[in-house]
Enzyme design. Structure first.
Site, mmCIF file in Angstrom:
data_model
loop_
_atom_site.group_PDB
_atom_site.id
_atom_site.type_symbol
_atom_site.label_atom_id
_atom_site.label_comp_id
_atom_site.label_asym_id
_atom_site.label_seq_id
_atom_site.Cartn_x
_atom_site.Cartn_y
_atom_site.Cartn_z
ATOM 1 N N CYS A 1 0.812 -1.231 0.000
ATOM 2 C CA CYS A 1 0.000 0.000 0.000
ATOM 3 C C CYS A 1 0.833 1.263 0.000
ATOM 4 O O CYS A 1 0.837 2.007 -0.975
ATOM 5 C CB CYS A 1 -0.896 0.044 1.241
ATOM 6 S SG CYS A 1 -2.351 -0.974 1.108
ATOM 7 N N ILE A 2 1.545 1.516 1.100
ATOM 8 C CA ILE A 2 2.154 2.833 1.316
ATOM 9 C C ILE A 2 3.234 3.148 0.260
ATOM 10 O O ILE A 2 3.303 4.291 -0.200
ATOM 11 C CB ILE A 2 2.727 2.960 2.760
ATOM 12 C CG1 ILE A 2 1.694 2.495 3.791
ATOM 13 C CG2 ILE A 2 3.171 4.372 3.066
ATOM 14 C CD1 ILE A 2 0.477 3.350 3.936
#
Ligand SMILES: NC(=O)c1ccc[n+]([C@@H]2O[C@H](COP(=O)([O-])OP(=O)(O)OC[C@H]3O[C@@H](n4cnc5c(N)ncnc54)[C@H](O)[C@@H]3O)[C@@H](O)[C@H]2O)c1
Length: 451
Positions: free
Chosen positions: A288-289
């Site tokens: 994600c990040i």
């Protein structure tokens, strides 16, 4: 907060019979929910819907996952096989056969949204899934996209394809975007308790989407459009990426000034308002990040805009593995050793603590850098017994068991991921040099290097 069809809307047959029937089916739990993509997001969702009494059809293109689930077993460490067995016993079907989409009242898409080699969004899994489903869709269904993506995806990529197939969105077919916010391994929150944002292409779509999710999730947060929901998810992840970048930069400055950044954060977080603690580390990991912010960067270019905070945070965060290896070189140098031919043990190779997920793990970058400089690298991770197959990395390694004898064999250990299952006292006592990128060894000692 939850959205409800008003009595007025019900009385005037708002949305017509298909909408009313679908909402009523979801409320009565007399419906079949198809979950497409049974990974970290899709599998817990299937378990939750089944636990609430819905019939489940789980779709995945990975036959090995289908077979494992059919045997009532889990392939994700933090999901117990008992939960999967309960899912199977509920009558859930696991299949790669998309013709079964026709049976479903709702289809929830949870497939990957990675970046391509130019670090641009790769929506191929999403569009491929929608196209594979299209021949089997029928009026009276809801489709919800949960994969993280840039604002506009649901309208531009899903709505257009559905309309080209003849569906009238909001009339005979309902389309929403509802981002997943799963935090694998976090015991404080689960699928039920994490509030769910839902944005519909039309108000009727939103009403149907909210009816589905509010039957299984404690708090549903309706928003005015799919684009708002898409951007909400990105804001959350960009907020983390930028703040982690900031604190990583602060770590480097503090270190040069002889200040312990972890002590600073501990003191700062005593402020009861206006400060949120983020912690430095060896770089960003996970699916994600490190990835999602660049979905916005790419889309912003269409509007002639540069997302400078995202780029800057990416630059700082991507430099962290190199910083940690620099600290390893310094520590070995103090002992009069080169990295070449030194034996280095990397502790924790999953991307974050207490999980087995290796995606984008900065620990693997660190292992590659040690190897490239002639170091002999090994790893220990209680969650990853064998180094897994990865697209861009290959290490023929098994996790080293942590005991005094094994630790004594290495010239240095690098703490990359601070799993709770590590015995930190044992590491402190038995390792000849500790390079700590997580602030687990706060004391000043000649064999501890803060990285
Ligand atoms: N893992 C998380 O914690 C998390 C949290 C929030 C959002 N997300 C987002 O959710 C989405 C899914 O992430 P994930 O972590 O579950 O990924 P994952 O890789 O664990 O699972 C995706 C699954 O989709 C399957 N798949 C791929 N193509 C398919 C197709 N055409 N049809 C059916 N199945 C297909 C894969 O085999 C895999 O099992 C991504 O957009 C991700 O960014 C993930």
């Amino acid at each position: 907060m939850a959205y409800r069809v008003t009595e007025d809307q019900q009385r005037t047959q708002w949305g017509g019979p298909l909408l009313k029937e679908l909402i009523s089916k979801f409320e009565r739990k007399d419906s079949k929910v198809g979950i497409v993509g049974l990974g970290y997001v899709g599998l817990p969702l299937a378990i939750r819907f089944a636990a609430c009494g819905y019939r489940i059809v789980g779709f995945d293109v990975d036959e090995s996952k289908i077979q494992t689930l059919a045997q009532g077993k889990s392939y994700i460490e933090h999901i117990d096989s008992e939960q999967v067995a309960a899912l199977s016993q509920s009558g859930a079907i696991f299949t790669a056969d998309f013709t079964r989409a026709e049976e479903c009242d709702a289809l929830i898409i949870c497939v990957p949204t990675p970046l391509n080699k130019y670090r641009e969004p790769d929506l191929g899994y999403v569009t491929g899934t929608v196209e594979a489903l299209l021949p089997y869709l029928r009026p009276g269904q809801l489709m919800s996209l949960e994969s993280t993506t840039y604002p506009g995806t649901t309208e531009e990529e899903l709505r257009t394809r559905l309309e080209r197939s003849g569906f009238k969105i909001g009339e005979d077919f309902f389309l929403v975007y509802s981002p997943e916010r799963e935090d694998p391994g976090n015991p404080e929150f689960d699928t039920r308790t994490i509030p769910k944002v839902v944005g519909g292409v039309t108000d009727k779509c939103k009403a149907v989407g909210v009816a589905l999710y509010q039957a299984v999730i404690d708090t549903v947060v309706p928003v005015s459009s799919p684009a708002v929901a898409e951007m909400t998810k990105l804001l959350e992840n960009i907020h983390r990426a930028v703040n982690i970048g900031l604190v990583n930069e602060m770590k480097i400055v503090a270190d040069r000034m002889g200040i312990d950044i972890f002590e600073v954060i501990d003191a700062a977080k005593t402020k009861p308002f206006g400060f949120t603690a983020y912690y430095p580390g060896p770089g960003l990991g996970g699916h994600c990040i490190p990835i999602d912010p660049f979905y916005l960067t790419w889309k912003a270019r269409e509007y002639g805009l540069h997302t400078r905070f995202i780029e800057l945070a990416g630059e700082v965060n991507r430099a962290m593995p190199e910083y940690v290896v620099g600290k390893l070189l310094d520590g070995l140098n103090e002992l009069g050793r080169p990295l070449k031919n030194s034996h280095i043990l990397v502790l924790g190779i999953a991307y974050k603590k207490n999980v087995d997920d290796m995606r984008e793990s900065p620990a693997v970058e660190i292992m590659e850098m040690i190897k490239a400089r002639g170091g002999i690298v090994a790893y220990s991770d209680p969650h990853v017994p064998t180094f897994p197959k990865m697209r861009e990395h290959y290490f023929d390694l098994q996790s080293v068991q942590l005991n005094a004898e094994n630790l004594g064999k290495f010239d240095a250990v690098v703490l990359a991921t601070d799993h709770d299952r590590f015995d930190y006292d044992l590491i402190r006592q038995s390792a000849s040099l500790i390079v700590d990128s997580r602030g687990k060894f706060r004391e000043t000692a000649s064999h501890i290097v803060k990285a």
